[in-house]
Motif scaffolding. Structure first.
Motif, PDB file in Angstrom:
ATOM      1  N   ASN A 152      -0.580 -14.123  -2.894  1.00 12.66           N
ATOM      2  CA  ASN A 152      -0.511 -13.231  -1.742  1.00 12.66           C
ATOM      3  C   ASN A 152       0.778 -13.435  -0.968  1.00 12.66           C
ATOM      4  OD1 ASN A 152      -0.938 -15.270   0.369  1.00 12.66           O
ATOM      5  ND2 ASN A 152      -3.049 -15.375  -0.377  1.00 12.66           N
ATOM      6  N   ASP A 153       1.073 -12.478  -0.082  1.00 11.19           N
ATOM      7  CA  ASP A 153       2.358 -12.506   0.600  1.00 11.19           C
ATOM      8  C   ASP A 153       2.519 -13.706   1.518  1.00 11.19           C
ATOM      9  OD1 ASP A 153       0.441 -11.580   2.358  1.00 11.19           O
ATOM     10  OD2 ASP A 153       1.564  -9.817   3.001  1.00 11.19           O
ATOM     11  N   GLY A 154       1.434 -14.152   2.141  1.00 13.46           N
ATOM     12  CA  GLY A 154       1.514 -15.319   3.021  1.00 13.46           C
ATOM     13  C   GLY A 154       1.882 -16.577   2.262  1.00 13.46           C
ATOM     14  N   ASN A 155       1.233 -16.813   1.131  1.00 10.77           N
ATOM     15  CA  ASN A 155       1.541 -17.987   0.319  1.00 10.77           C
ATOM     16  C   ASN A 155       2.966 -17.954  -0.202  1.00 10.77           C
ATOM     17  OD1 ASN A 155      -0.936 -19.286   0.529  1.00 10.77           O
ATOM     18  ND2 ASN A 155      -1.776 -18.341  -1.300  1.00 10.77           N
ATOM     19  N   LEU A 156       3.413 -16.782  -0.643  1.00 17.31           N
ATOM     20  CA  LEU A 156       4.751 -16.673  -1.215  1.00 17.31           C
ATOM     21  C   LEU A 156       5.820 -16.817  -0.135  1.00 17.31           C
ATOM     22  CD1 LEU A 156       4.157 -13.897  -3.864  1.00 17.31           C
ATOM     23  CD2 LEU A 156       4.400 -16.352  -4.238  1.00 17.31           C
ATOM     24  N   ALA A 157       5.578 -16.279   1.045  1.00 17.09           N
ATOM     25  CA  ALA A 157       6.521 -16.480   2.145  1.00 17.09           C
ATOM     26  C   ALA A 157       6.579 -17.955   2.534  1.00 17.09           C
ATOM     27  CB  ALA A 157       6.120 -15.625   3.345  1.00 17.09           C
ATOM     28  N   ALA A 158       5.429 -18.622   2.525  1.00 24.04           N
ATOM     29  CA  ALA A 158       5.405 -20.060   2.812  1.00 24.04           C
ATOM     30  C   ALA A 158       6.214 -20.830   1.783  1.00 24.04           C
ATOM     31  CB  ALA A 158       3.962 -20.566   2.835  1.00 24.04           C
ATOM     32  N   LEU A 159       6.066 -20.448   0.521  1.00 15.22           N
ATOM     33  CA  LEU A 159       6.814 -21.109  -0.542  1.00 15.22           C
ATOM     34  C   LEU A 159       8.313 -20.909  -0.344  1.00 15.22           C
ATOM     35  CD1 LEU A 159       6.576 -22.754  -3.150  1.00 15.22           C
ATOM     36  CD2 LEU A 159       6.351 -20.594  -4.398  1.00 15.22           C
ATOM     37  N   ILE A 191      11.648 -14.013  -2.593  1.00 11.83           N
ATOM     38  CA  ILE A 191      12.205 -15.327  -2.938  1.00 11.83           C
ATOM     39  C   ILE A 191      11.085 -16.275  -3.359  1.00 11.83           C
ATOM     40  CG2 ILE A 191      13.388 -17.352  -1.999  1.00 11.83           C
ATOM     41  CD1 ILE A 191      14.932 -15.380  -0.166  1.00 11.83           C
ATOM     42  N   GLY A 192       9.980 -16.250  -2.623  1.00  8.04           N
ATOM     43  CA  GLY A 192       8.848 -17.102  -2.976  1.00  8.04           C
ATOM     44  C   GLY A 192       8.248 -16.732  -4.312  1.00  8.04           C
ATOM     45  N   ALA A 193       8.150 -15.434  -4.594  1.00 10.62           N
ATOM     46  CA  ALA A 193       7.597 -14.977  -5.875  1.00 10.62           C
ATOM     47  C   ALA A 193       8.474 -15.429  -7.027  1.00 10.62           C
ATOM     48  CB  ALA A 193       7.466 -13.456  -5.878  1.00 10.62           C
ATOM     49  N   ALA A 194       9.802 -15.325  -6.848  1.00 13.75           N
ATOM     50  CA  ALA A 194      10.714 -15.757  -7.910  1.00 13.75           C
ATOM     51  C   ALA A 194      10.609 -17.265  -8.133  1.00 13.75           C
ATOM     52  CB  ALA A 194      12.142 -15.374  -7.546  1.00 13.75           C
ATOM     53  N   TYR A 195      10.559 -18.021  -7.046  1.00 16.46           N
ATOM     54  CA  TYR A 195      10.448 -19.476  -7.199  1.00 16.46           C
ATOM     55  C   TYR A 195       9.146 -19.846  -7.895  1.00 16.46           C
ATOM     56  CZ  TYR A 195      10.400 -24.433  -6.293  1.00 16.46           C
ATOM     57  OH  TYR A 195      10.353 -25.804  -6.478  1.00 16.46           O
ATOM     58  N   LEU A 196       8.070 -19.138  -7.598  1.00 16.52           N
ATOM     59  CA  LEU A 196       6.794 -19.400  -8.251  1.00 16.52           C
ATOM     60  C   LEU A 196       6.940 -19.246  -9.750  1.00 16.52           C
ATOM     61  CD1 LEU A 196       3.717 -19.919  -8.041  1.00 16.52           C
ATOM     62  CD2 LEU A 196       3.433 -17.425  -7.835  1.00 16.52           C
ATOM     63  N   GLY A 254       0.800  -1.210   0.000  1.00 12.71           N
ATOM     64  CA  GLY A 254       0.000   0.000   0.000  1.00 12.71           C
ATOM     65  C   GLY A 254       0.837   1.266   0.000  1.00 12.71           C
ATOM     66  N   THR A 255       2.083   1.157   0.483  1.00 16.81           N
ATOM     67  CA  THR A 255       2.981   2.310   0.547  1.00 16.81           C
ATOM     68  C   THR A 255       4.088   2.228  -0.492  1.00 16.81           C
ATOM     69  OG1 THR A 255       2.557   2.543   2.920  1.00 16.81           O
ATOM     70  CG2 THR A 255       4.508   3.649   2.033  1.00 16.81           C
ATOM     71  N   ASN A 256       4.776   1.093  -0.533  1.00 12.94           N
ATOM     72  CA  ASN A 256       5.919   0.932  -1.432  1.00 12.94           C
ATOM     73  C   ASN A 256       5.781  -0.317  -2.292  1.00 12.94           C
ATOM     74  OD1 ASN A 256       7.606   3.187  -0.508  1.00 12.94           O
ATOM     75  ND2 ASN A 256       7.789   2.042   1.391  1.00 12.94           N
ATOM     76  N   THR A 257       6.454  -0.271  -3.433  1.00 10.05           N
ATOM     77  CA  THR A 257       6.549  -1.420  -4.326  1.00 10.05           C
ATOM     78  C   THR A 257       8.019  -1.807  -4.447  1.00 10.05           C
ATOM     79  OG1 THR A 257       4.567  -0.909  -5.614  1.00 10.05           O
ATOM     80  CG2 THR A 257       6.271  -2.219  -6.710  1.00 10.05           C
ATOM     81  N   ARG A 258       8.299  -3.107  -4.323  1.00 10.64           N
ATOM     82  CA  ARG A 258       9.667  -3.611  -4.485  1.00 10.64           C
ATOM     83  C   ARG A 258       9.724  -4.508  -5.719  1.00 10.64           C
ATOM     84  NH1 ARG A 258      11.758  -6.686   0.458  1.00 10.64           N
ATOM     85  NH2 ARG A 258       9.666  -7.579   0.457  1.00 10.64           N
ATOM     86  N   VAL A 259      10.790  -4.357  -6.481  1.00 12.43           N
ATOM     87  CA  VAL A 259      11.024  -5.191  -7.656  1.00 12.43           C
ATOM     88  C   VAL A 259      12.428  -5.771  -7.532  1.00 12.43           C
ATOM     89  CG1 VAL A 259      11.103  -5.288 -10.171  1.00 12.43           C
ATOM     90  CG2 VAL A 259       9.572  -3.657  -9.042  1.00 12.43           C
ATOM     91  N   ALA A 260      12.569  -7.075  -7.740  1.00 10.96           N
ATOM     92  CA  ALA A 260      13.877  -7.724  -7.605  1.00 10.96           C
ATOM     93  C   ALA A 260      14.134  -8.657  -8.773  1.00 10.96           C
ATOM     94  CB  ALA A 260      13.946  -8.502  -6.289  1.00 10.96           C
ATOM     95  N   LEU A 261      15.382  -8.722  -9.158  1.00  9.58           N
ATOM     96  CA  LEU A 261      15.848  -9.694 -10.148  1.00  9.58           C
ATOM     97  C   LEU A 261      16.497 -10.839  -9.381  1.00  9.58           C
ATOM     98  CD1 LEU A 261      16.217 -10.205 -13.230  1.00  9.58           C
ATOM     99  CD2 LEU A 261      18.522  -9.231 -12.982  1.00  9.58           C
ATOM    100  N   VAL A 262      16.042 -12.061  -9.652  1.00 13.07           N
ATOM    101  CA  VAL A 262      16.469 -13.218  -8.878  1.00 13.07           C
ATOM    102  C   VAL A 262      16.957 -14.304  -9.833  1.00 13.07           C
ATOM    103  CG1 VAL A 262      15.778 -14.900  -7.120  1.00 13.07           C
ATOM    104  CG2 VAL A 262      14.673 -12.650  -7.187  1.00 13.07           C
ATOM    105  N   ASN A 263      18.146 -14.857  -9.545  1.00 13.36           N
ATOM    106  CA  ASN A 263      18.657 -15.910 -10.425  1.00 13.36           C
ATOM    107  C   ASN A 263      18.117 -17.272 -10.002  1.00 13.36           C
ATOM    108  OD1 ASN A 263      20.319 -16.963  -8.337  1.00 13.36           O
ATOM    109  ND2 ASN A 263      22.054 -15.703  -8.970  1.00 13.36           N
ATOM    110  N   GLU A 264      18.438 -18.300 -10.783  1.00 17.42           N
ATOM    111  CA  GLU A 264      17.851 -19.620 -10.533  1.00 17.42           C
ATOM    112  C   GLU A 264      18.390 -20.283  -9.269  1.00 17.42           C
ATOM    113  OE1 GLU A 264      18.633 -22.148 -13.952  1.00 17.42           O
ATOM    114  OE2 GLU A 264      20.309 -20.844 -14.456  1.00 17.42           O
ATOM    115  N   ARG A 265      19.402 -19.699  -8.662  1.00 18.02           N
ATOM    116  CA  ARG A 265      19.859 -20.167  -7.345  1.00 18.02           C
ATOM    117  C   ARG A 265      19.110 -19.442  -6.225  1.00 18.02           C
ATOM    118  NH1 ARG A 265      25.085 -19.953  -9.970  1.00 18.02           N
ATOM    119  NH2 ARG A 265      25.480 -17.898  -9.027  1.00 18.02           N
ATOM    120  N   LEU A 266      18.101 -18.667  -6.610  1.00 22.03           N
ATOM    121  CA  LEU A 266      17.269 -17.881  -5.696  1.00 22.03           C
ATOM    122  C   LEU A 266      18.078 -16.814  -4.964  1.00 22.03           C
ATOM    123  CD1 LEU A 266      14.860 -20.604  -4.251  1.00 22.03           C
ATOM    124  CD2 LEU A 266      14.536 -19.093  -6.213  1.00 22.03           C
TER     125      LEU A 266
END
Length: 298
Positions: free
Chosen positions: A105-112, A287-292, A11-23
């Motif tokens: 959602n953030d909960g699912n991605l953190a779980a992943l 990390i979870g979003a990249a793995y997804l 709601g306040t900030n957006t983060r964007v990350a580039l993640v390699n296949e080693r996460l």
């Protein structure tokens, strides 16, 4: 080397990350979210992605809920307004970038993330709960997010644990978030006249013998333990991992909750109870979003 892009829209900030296949996160950028105009925010995201210039297999994206995970749609988040509401955000960003976009959602991605790179990496059935501003959750089976029939699995914050109990915002009275979250702990303490800024200070008062603070912390831990015991009875996970500021920063919180959980299940179950503190930092959602995104590559 292949790369995925991970996005966390808040709601306040957006983060964007580039993640390699080693996460491994090789680059990260942050900018303000326009809470009324998704076009501005999505345009900035697409510009960052274009500038990366690497071989990107896809985009994993986290947005505030509630979400329609089946159709990649934002529904009615309290902190995103205007055209964000009911936006098919995955489709919109995919059109802008030419890349497949996977919303969760953030909960699912953190779980992943916990299941592939954290405390749950050696287990098949991984349950994650974040105990922070709110209560979030995710359940992963064999490194796959369990979403349920309609994408609403693990939207647990409104689970009523205490009839007529405390609440805040849109949380139902007695919902687990209204009892055990950092916001709930702090709000109850302030209403009771305690001069506190966050849940850690309430816990400190409880440890020093303040009876009001003791009651609030006991309620928070006991009802959370009841909830986790219910999870064990329902899905029998290998491990339950607790993250978020309350779980991570309050010394002994996770250990106390684990003891309580063991007291609330059958004796034969107790040796299987594992409630552990997250070892990942605030990047778990990325990390979870990249793995997804990597997991969806064909």
């Amino acid at each position: 080397m292949k790369y995925a892009v991970a996005i966390d829209v808040g709601g306040t900030n957006t983060r964007v990350a580039l993640v390699n296949e080693r996460l491994e996160i090789t680059d990260r950028q942050q900018f303000s979210t326009n809470p009324e105009n998704p076009g501005e925010t999505l345009s900035k995201i697409s510009e960052v992605i274009r500038d990366y210039g690497e071989k990107i297999v896809g985009v994993g994206m986290s947005c505030p809920g509630p979400l329609d995970l089946i159709h990649g749609q934002i529904l009615t988040p309290p902190n995103l307004h205007g055209d964000w509401q009911h936006l098919f955000v995955a489709r919109e960003l995919s059109t802008l970038t030419g890349l497949p976009v996977y919303l969760n959602n953030d909960g699912n991605l953190a779980a992943l993330a916990e299941a592939v790179a954290g405390e749950g990496k050696d287990y098949r059935y991984v349950q994650f709960l974040t105990v922070s501003t709110g209560i979030g959750s995710g359940f992963v089976i064999d490194r796959q997010i369990y979403q349920g029939a309609h994408g609403w699995a693990n939207e647990v914050e409104n689970t009523v644990m205490w009839e007529g109990g405390p609440c805040h915002g849109t949380i139902l009275p007695g919902g687990i978030e209204g009892i055990s979250s950092g916001t709930a702990i702090t709000t109850r303490a302030k209403k009771a006249g305690l001069q506190v800024k966050h849940a850690g200070e309430v816990n400190d008062l409880a440890k020093s013998g303040n009876e009001v603070a003791e009651k609030i912390m006991t309620d928070a831990k006991s009802h959370l333990a009841n909830f986790i015991a219910g999870i064990y009875n329902l899905t029998d996970p290998d491990i339950v991992i607790l993250g978020g500021s309350v779980a991570i920063k309050i010394k002994g919180f996770v250990e106390e909750v684990e003891v309580l959980v063991k007291s609330k299940v059958y004796e034969a179950q107790r040796s299987f109870i594992k409630v552990r503190k997250s070892i990942l930092n605030e990047d778990s959602g990325l990390i979870g979003a990249a793995y997804l995104a990597f997991s969806k590559e064909k």
